[in-house]
Design a protein around this motif. Structure first.
Motif, PDB file in Angstrom:
ATOM      1  N   UNK A  38       0.836  -1.209   0.000  1.00 27.51           N
ATOM      2  CA  UNK A  38       0.000   0.000   0.000  1.00 27.51           C
ATOM      3  C   UNK A  38       0.865   1.251   0.000  1.00 27.51           C
ATOM      4  N   UNK A  39       1.915   1.264   0.818  1.00 22.84           N
ATOM      5  CA  UNK A  39       2.815   2.420   0.871  1.00 22.84           C
ATOM      6  C   UNK A  39       3.532   2.634  -0.454  1.00 22.84           C
ATOM      7  N   UNK A  64      -5.394 -13.570   5.234  1.00 21.79           N
ATOM      8  CA  UNK A  64      -6.618 -12.767   5.361  1.00 21.79           C
ATOM      9  C   UNK A  64      -6.277 -11.328   5.749  1.00 21.79           C
ATOM     10  N   UNK A  65      -5.254 -11.163   6.575  1.00 16.83           N
ATOM     11  CA  UNK A  65      -4.853  -9.820   7.005  1.00 16.83           C
ATOM     12  C   UNK A  65      -4.321  -9.003   5.822  1.00 16.83           C
ATOM     13  N   UNK A  70      -5.246  -4.864   1.381  1.00 19.55           N
ATOM     14  CA  UNK A  70      -5.530  -4.572  -0.024  1.00 19.55           C
ATOM     15  C   UNK A  70      -6.966  -4.070  -0.175  1.00 19.55           C
ATOM     16  N   UNK A  71      -7.891  -4.649   0.568  1.00 18.92           N
ATOM     17  CA  UNK A  71      -9.303  -4.291   0.464  1.00 18.92           C
ATOM     18  C   UNK A  71      -9.586  -2.864   0.915  1.00 18.92           C
ATOM     19  N   UNK A  72      -8.742  -2.345   1.786  1.00 16.53           N
ATOM     20  CA  UNK A  72      -8.974  -0.991   2.297  1.00 16.53           C
ATOM     21  C   UNK A  72      -8.284   0.085   1.467  1.00 16.53           C
ATOM     22  N   UNK A  73      -7.749  -0.283   0.322  1.00 13.61           N
ATOM     23  CA  UNK A  73      -7.037   0.681  -0.529  1.00 13.61           C
ATOM     24  C   UNK A  73      -8.032   1.615  -1.207  1.00 13.61           C
ATOM     25  N   UNK A  74      -8.188   2.798  -0.668  1.00 14.71           N
ATOM     26  CA  UNK A  74      -9.182   3.741  -1.176  1.00 14.71           C
ATOM     27  C   UNK A  74      -8.774   4.373  -2.501  1.00 14.71           C
ATOM     28  N   UNK A 100     -13.717  -6.627  -0.703  1.00 16.24           N
ATOM     29  CA  UNK A 100     -12.820  -5.846  -1.547  1.00 16.24           C
ATOM     30  C   UNK A 100     -13.289  -4.400  -1.514  1.00 16.24           C
ATOM     31  N   UNK A 101     -12.476  -3.504  -2.005  1.00 16.25           N
ATOM     32  CA  UNK A 101     -12.919  -2.111  -2.059  1.00 16.25           C
ATOM     33  C   UNK A 101     -14.216  -2.002  -2.863  1.00 16.25           C
ATOM     34  N   UNK A 102     -14.901  -0.933  -2.657  1.00 21.58           N
ATOM     35  CA  UNK A 102     -16.141  -0.709  -3.405  1.00 21.58           C
ATOM     36  C   UNK A 102     -15.783  -0.321  -4.834  1.00 21.58           C
TER      37      UNK A 102
END
Length: 123
Positions: A38-39, A64-65, A70-74, A100-102
């Motif tokens: 992410x960074x 899962x963590x 990855x799922x919170x990557x806005x 997953x992200x929206x």
């Protein structure tokens, strides 16, 4: 092409609006790997939204963590998950089955199809 590589993950800017995250074959991707990814993605894109080609070919496992990170990557507007083996497909279904992200997400076995799809849905 700009890229940042860590032990288990390589992040590359493919073209304007699309980045590629490659998970090292046989790697066991942890939450720490997810945070670093992410960074790296934020550093490459300057925080701009865009599509991500997530290559999982041959990866050992994704925790899962890590999926949660990855799922919170806005800043991700779409995920194209790229694999080639039956194991990749199982891992991808696990990724697609968790939050997953929206944003649109799909599994591909052909890189050109994945990139074309990302170009279409990320605009």
């Amino acid at each position: 092409m700009t890229s940042i590589t860590e032990a288990n993950v390589c992040v590359v800017r493919v073209r304007q609006g699309i980045s590629r995250i490659t998970l090292r074959p046989s790697a066991r991707i942890t939450e720490e790997d997810g945070v670093r990814t992410r960074e790296q993605l934020l550093a490459l894109t300057g925080g701009s939204r865009g599509g991500v080609l997530l290559e999982i070919t041959g990866v050992g496992s994704v925790s899962r963590e890590a999926i949660g990170v990855y799922s919170s990557a806005v800043t991700v507007s779409a995920f194209a998950i790229l694999g080639s083996t039956p194991v990749d497909r199982v891992i991808a279904h696990g990724l697609l089955g968790l939050p997953l992200p929206a944003c649109p997400s799909a599994y591909f076995t052909d890189e050109d199809e994945a990139l074309n799809w990302l170009q279409t849905v990320s605009e």
